[in-house]
Scaffold this motif. Structure first.
Motif, mmCIF file in Angstrom:
data_model
loop_
_atom_site.group_PDB
_atom_site.id
_atom_site.type_symbol
_atom_site.label_atom_id
_atom_site.label_comp_id
_atom_site.label_asym_id
_atom_site.label_seq_id
_atom_site.Cartn_x
_atom_site.Cartn_y
_atom_site.Cartn_z
ATOM 1 N N PRO A 54 42.992 34.638 53.459
ATOM 2 C CA PRO A 54 41.893 35.609 53.473
ATOM 3 C C PRO A 54 42.358 37.050 53.658
ATOM 4 O O PRO A 54 41.783 37.980 53.073
ATOM 5 C CB PRO A 54 41.024 35.152 54.655
ATOM 6 C CG PRO A 54 41.300 33.692 54.784
ATOM 7 C CD PRO A 54 42.744 33.543 54.423
ATOM 8 N N ALA A 55 43.408 37.268 54.472
ATOM 9 C CA ALA A 55 43.903 38.631 54.685
ATOM 10 C C ALA A 55 44.532 39.188 53.417
ATOM 11 O O ALA A 55 44.358 40.368 53.076
ATOM 12 C CB ALA A 55 44.907 38.646 55.839
ATOM 13 N N LEU A 56 45.280 38.363 52.698
ATOM 14 C CA LEU A 56 45.851 38.801 51.421
ATOM 15 C C LEU A 56 44.746 39.134 50.426
ATOM 16 O O LEU A 56 44.823 40.121 49.688
ATOM 17 C CB LEU A 56 46.766 37.718 50.862
ATOM 18 C CG LEU A 56 48.055 37.435 51.661
ATOM 19 C CD1 LEU A 56 48.760 36.200 51.107
ATOM 20 C CD2 LEU A 56 48.979 38.641 51.634
ATOM 21 N N HIS A 57 43.705 38.315 50.403
ATOM 22 C CA HIS A 57 42.550 38.606 49.542
ATOM 23 C C HIS A 57 41.909 39.938 49.927
ATOM 24 O O HIS A 57 41.500 40.716 49.058
ATOM 25 C CB HIS A 57 41.508 37.492 49.662
ATOM 26 C CG HIS A 57 41.637 36.419 48.632
ATOM 27 N ND1 HIS A 57 41.547 36.664 47.285
ATOM 28 C CD2 HIS A 57 41.826 35.084 48.760
ATOM 29 C CE1 HIS A 57 41.672 35.525 46.615
ATOM 30 N NE2 HIS A 57 41.851 34.550 47.482
ATOM 31 N N ALA A 58 41.797 40.187 51.228
ATOM 32 C CA ALA A 58 41.126 41.404 51.691
ATOM 33 C C ALA A 58 41.812 42.650 51.138
ATOM 34 O O ALA A 58 41.145 43.580 50.659
ATOM 35 C CB ALA A 58 41.107 41.440 53.225
ATOM 36 N N VAL A 59 43.142 42.671 51.175
ATOM 37 C CA VAL A 59 43.882 43.823 50.657
ATOM 38 C C VAL A 59 43.832 43.867 49.136
ATOM 39 O O VAL A 59 43.573 44.916 48.536
ATOM 40 C CB VAL A 59 45.344 43.796 51.147
ATOM 41 C CG1 VAL A 59 46.146 44.915 50.496
ATOM 42 C CG2 VAL A 59 45.395 43.927 52.663
ATOM 43 N N ASN A 60 44.058 42.735 48.519
ATOM 44 C CA ASN A 60 44.062 42.684 47.058
ATOM 45 C C ASN A 60 42.697 43.067 46.482
ATOM 46 O O ASN A 60 42.598 43.769 45.474
ATOM 47 C CB ASN A 60 44.459 41.288 46.594
ATOM 48 C CG ASN A 60 44.929 41.255 45.159
ATOM 49 O OD1 ASN A 60 46.010 41.705 44.831
ATOM 50 N ND2 ASN A 60 44.105 40.708 44.280
ATOM 51 N N ASP A 61 41.623 42.622 47.143
ATOM 52 C CA ASP A 61 40.267 42.954 46.692
ATOM 53 C C ASP A 61 39.964 44.439 46.853
ATOM 54 O O ASP A 61 39.259 45.031 46.034
ATOM 55 C CB ASP A 61 39.221 42.158 47.480
ATOM 56 C CG ASP A 61 39.224 40.679 47.155
ATOM 57 O OD1 ASP A 61 39.818 40.293 46.132
ATOM 58 O OD2 ASP A 61 38.634 39.900 47.931
#
Length: 602
Positions: A54-61
């Motif tokens: 989820p943290a990787l998604h947060a930055v990528n998003d």
């Protein structure tokens, strides 16, 4: 990436994206601003590696890619070594560790799209934007097969956005780098444009005889009240009347087997998990349908999301699970938005959380987005992905019902399997077994592609009569890239019937091919798919998928018996020695094309 921190700093935007998910850091030891107290006292936050994805998604998003500074900040917050986090971030195709535009186009070049002209779309995009790279990518199946060829534009921002192009044509695809799409109003945090009504994917929509698809196109998928008025939560109430053991007994007597392809008896799985003395128990819904040609779960998620929430609640009640994870493909933005809304609404209305319906059941669902990895459809690879590791399959035994997610007893079912539990409890096991429904994903050379619901025992010919074939049917690919080509249209569509015919029902893929399809190119695409999607953990699959592709490239230019012999040896080795189903089935379609269709006959 080093095992140690290298002092890279996140940008304010990257830091804000992580903090919005995790909350502000408590001390300098987990990424906060250093104070005098931090110099005197060492304090570490509790490790929370399972929030890595989820943290990787947060930055990528938010930003569009993940810088070294952002990765190091995530690692400090979650107590994860940078090298390990780098290994996870680079495992998924939707993430980038290199700078790229905020708006990136994914053009599907997989089987159903290739059969419907994806090459022309791909060539037009390459002509305008150059070879695949930062601006656009060739993508495996996007799950939009009924509207093939398809493309998906993902745009970072707050909120992040998605825009669907299906069917995509060389003319319409020129707009992919245009202005951001308008919001769809389904959920905060993501907007989706370009989608069509979900019932367009169900040619039978509105038919009163439907069971699993009866609400799609009839009931507002955003309205819990509409869902309940159409019979929703009747099954959960009956489950409470039966008790956990009674629910498992009904599922056992119904004969329900897993719809993901393995066809393992669902009741036996539930019973084994319920009997485990180790606690807590976990429930995982596998909504990561990545098999090329498969899109039935997407239609259910978009058109009837509350059905899955109710079905997961019943499964949790029967097996003693207090927490459920719903793992959804990252390429399904509308499904994610509707599920987020459904879960939040059910929670606010007392249908998730503590003391559900006043019956003492405590259960909640956490939604997790995948990030582009076919292998995460394998049940143990999902566990690793949720836990914050690379999505690589685990060796079995131990089996998930003994040691699964976080090392605890875990029940794993896919979307179609779970929603079948509702009619079992509503109608009774015997009535359900007398007319057991199955969903099929029909695409390719047909007049009415989409998801069809038939009872087990119907023939392939009956299904194609509903869909309406166009031209001469040369072959049908059953089961997707991991399936097999067949020419006999009178095969009964049951697990045993397709097995007797040397094929597999798999996840319900029915890709119809006519004389216009280049079968050699199609086989090459299948080989490229398995090469790209192999996690690389075991040698037979890591090496075998590459050797298979190389041999097919040579055979497409010149037929040589030695390459055919090599293909069979490599294929049999992958089938016998690979850890998971990816390597074990990577040779199936190629073998059937050679033996039944004579693709490489001299």
């Amino acid at each position: 990436m080093d095992l140690r921190f290298r002092g890279a700093e996140p940008s304010p935007e990257e830091r804000a994206a992580v903090d919005d998910l995790l909350g502000p850091p408590g001390t300098a030891w987990d990424g906060g601003v250093r104070t005098d107290l931090d110099l005197r006292v060492a304090a570490r936050a509790e490790a929370a590696r399972d929030l890595l994805l989820p943290a990787l998604h947060a930055v990528n998003d938010r930003v569009g890619w993940i810088s070294e500074g952002a990765l190091e900040y995530i690692c400090r917050r979650l107590t994860v070594p940078p090298a390990e986090a780098y290994g996870v971030a680079t495992f998924y195709s939707l993430f980038s560790m290199e700078p790229r535009p905020k708006r990136v186009l994914h053009v599907c070049t997989d089987l159903a799209c290739q059969a419907r002209g994806a090459q022309g779309v791909r060539d037009r995009v390459a002509e305008r934007f150059g070879p695949p790279g930062k601006d656009w990518h060739e993508s495996p199946c996007l799950g939009l097969c009924e509207r093939a060829p398809a493309a998906l534009a993902l745009e970072a921002g707050q909120p992040h956005r998605a825009e669907v192009y299906a069917p995509a044509t060389p003319g319409t695809i020129t707009t992919v780098t245009g202005a951001a799409p308008a919001t769809n109003g389904h959920a905060p945090g993501v907007t989706v444009a370009g989608e069509t009504p979900v019932e367009d994917a169900v040619p039978q929509a509105g038919d009163p005889g439907l069971v699993l698809l009866r609400r799609v196109g009839v009931v507002d998928p955003a309205s819990l009240d509409d869902y309940r008025a159409a019979g929703g939560y009747t099954a959960l109430r009956r489950a409470f009347d039966l008790g956990p053991a009674g629910v498992i007994r009904e599922v056992l007597e119904s004969g329900l087997v897993g719809r993901g392809g393995a066809a393992f008896p669902t009741g036996r799985k539930w019973d084994a998990a319920a009997r485990q003395p180790d606690h807590p128990h976990y429930l995982v819904c596998n909504a990561d349908e990545s098999e090329p040609g498969t899109f039935k779960d997407r239609v259910v998620l978009e058109g009837d999301p509350y059905a899955l929430v109710e079905a997961m609640t019943i499964a949790a009640y029967a097996t003693g699970c207090a927490k459920g994870y719903l793992y959804v493909r990252g390429e399904y933005p509308r499904a994610v938005a509707r599920l987020q809304h459904a879960i939040a609404t059910a929670r606010s209305r007392g249908l998730l959380g503590d003391d559900i319906l006043g019956k003492g059941l405590s259960f909640d669902i956490e939604l997790r987005r995948g990030a582009g990895a076919y292998i995460c459809g394998e049940e143990t690879a999902i566990f690793n992905s949720i836990e914050g590791h690379r999505g690589e399959p685990r060796s079995k035994p131990p089996f998930p019902v003994e040691k699964g997610l976080f090392g605890k007893p875990t029940v794993v079912n896919n979307v179609e399997t779970l929603v079948n539990v509702l009619p079992i409890l509503e109608r009774g096991a015997q009535a359900y077994a007398a007319a057991e429904p199955k969903l099929f994903c029909v695409s390719g050379a047909v007049e009415r592609p989409g998801v069809y619901e038939l009872t087990f025992g119907a023939t392939l010919r009956e299904l194609l009569d509903l869909a309406g074939t166009t031209g001469t049917t040369r072959a049908v690919l059953l089961g997707g890239a991991a399936g097999a080509f067949v020419t006999d249209l009178d095969i009964p569509l049951t697990f045993q019937g397709t097995r007797d015919a040397g094929a597999t029902l798999g996840s319900g893929v029915v890709l119809v091919l006519d004389d216009t399809v280049d079968l050699k190119r199609l086989l090459l695409r299948i080989a490229e798919f398995f090469r790209d999607e192999s996690c690389g953990q075991c040698v037979p699959c890591r090496v075998g998928t590459v050797r298979q592709e190389e041999a097919l490239h040579r055979l497409s230019r010149r037929v040589d018996d030695s390459d055919l012999v090599l293909l069979r040896e490599v294929g049999q080795t992958m089938r016998d020695a690979s850890i998971c189903g990816l390597g074990q089935t990577a040779w199936n379609a190629v073998e059937s094309a050679i033996d039944r269709l004579g693709v490489f006959n001299r």
